[in-house]
Design a protein around this motif. Structure first.
Motif, mmCIF file in Angstrom:
data_model
loop_
_atom_site.group_PDB
_atom_site.id
_atom_site.type_symbol
_atom_site.label_atom_id
_atom_site.label_comp_id
_atom_site.label_asym_id
_atom_site.label_seq_id
_atom_site.Cartn_x
_atom_site.Cartn_y
_atom_site.Cartn_z
ATOM 1 N N MET A 168 38.030 -22.996 -24.752
ATOM 2 C CA MET A 168 37.386 -22.031 -25.632
ATOM 3 C C MET A 168 36.330 -22.747 -26.478
ATOM 4 O O MET A 168 36.587 -23.800 -27.045
ATOM 5 N N ASN A 169 35.184 -22.131 -26.565
ATOM 6 C CA ASN A 169 34.141 -22.710 -27.405
ATOM 7 C C ASN A 169 34.230 -22.135 -28.823
ATOM 8 O O ASN A 169 35.050 -21.278 -29.119
ATOM 9 N N GLY A 205 35.541 -18.252 -33.185
ATOM 10 C CA GLY A 205 34.998 -17.541 -34.344
ATOM 11 C C GLY A 205 35.226 -16.042 -34.255
ATOM 12 O O GLY A 205 35.615 -15.405 -35.236
ATOM 13 N N ILE A 206 35.014 -15.470 -33.072
ATOM 14 C CA ILE A 206 35.232 -14.024 -32.883
ATOM 15 C C ILE A 206 36.710 -13.695 -33.067
ATOM 16 O O ILE A 206 37.057 -12.700 -33.708
ATOM 17 N N ASP A 257 27.607 -21.965 -33.613
ATOM 18 C CA ASP A 257 27.579 -22.118 -32.165
ATOM 19 C C ASP A 257 26.255 -21.649 -31.564
ATOM 20 O O ASP A 257 25.874 -22.091 -30.490
ATOM 21 N N LYS A 258 25.550 -20.755 -32.250
ATOM 22 C CA LYS A 258 24.277 -20.240 -31.735
ATOM 23 C C LYS A 258 23.163 -21.285 -31.834
ATOM 24 O O LYS A 258 22.153 -21.181 -31.158
ATOM 25 N N LYS A 259 23.327 -22.274 -32.701
ATOM 26 C CA LYS A 259 22.287 -23.272 -32.896
ATOM 27 C C LYS A 259 22.168 -24.203 -31.727
ATOM 28 O O LYS A 259 22.883 -24.590 -30.993
#
Length: 70
Positions: free
Chosen positions: A1-2, A7-8, A68-70
Motif C-alpha cells: 500500500m502506498n 491516507g484515504i 503522495d501527489k508530489k
C-alpha cells in the motif's frame, strides 16, 4: 500500500470516528450458581472517544494524500 491509499483509509476512519463517538459492549457475569439456579448479571461497557480524534485523523489522512501527489 502506498501513502495515498493509507491516507484515504485514515480519512474514512476519521470520518466514522467524528460521526460515531463511541459504542457499548455487554459482558455477562455469573453471580450465583447453586445447582439448577443460576443468576447472571449483564454489564454495559461504554467505549467513548472525542470527535477531535476523528478530525485529527482526517487532517493526517489529507496530509498523506497531498504528500503522495508530489
Amino acid at each position: 500500500m502506498n501513502a495515498k491509499n493509507i491516507g484515504i483509509l485514515i480519512i474514512i476512519i476519521g470520518a466514522i470516528m467524528v460521526f460515531y463517538t463511541g459504542f457499548n459492549y455487554v459482558t455477562t457475569e455469573k453471580v450465583v450458581d447453586i445447582g439448577p439456579i443460576e443468576i447472571n448479571k449483564q454489564q454495559n461497557h461504554p467505549v467513548q472517544w472525542s470527535p477531535i480524534v476523528g478530525v485529527v485523523l482526517i487532517i493526517g489522512g489529507v496530509v498523506l494524500v497531498a504528500k503522495d501527489k508530489k
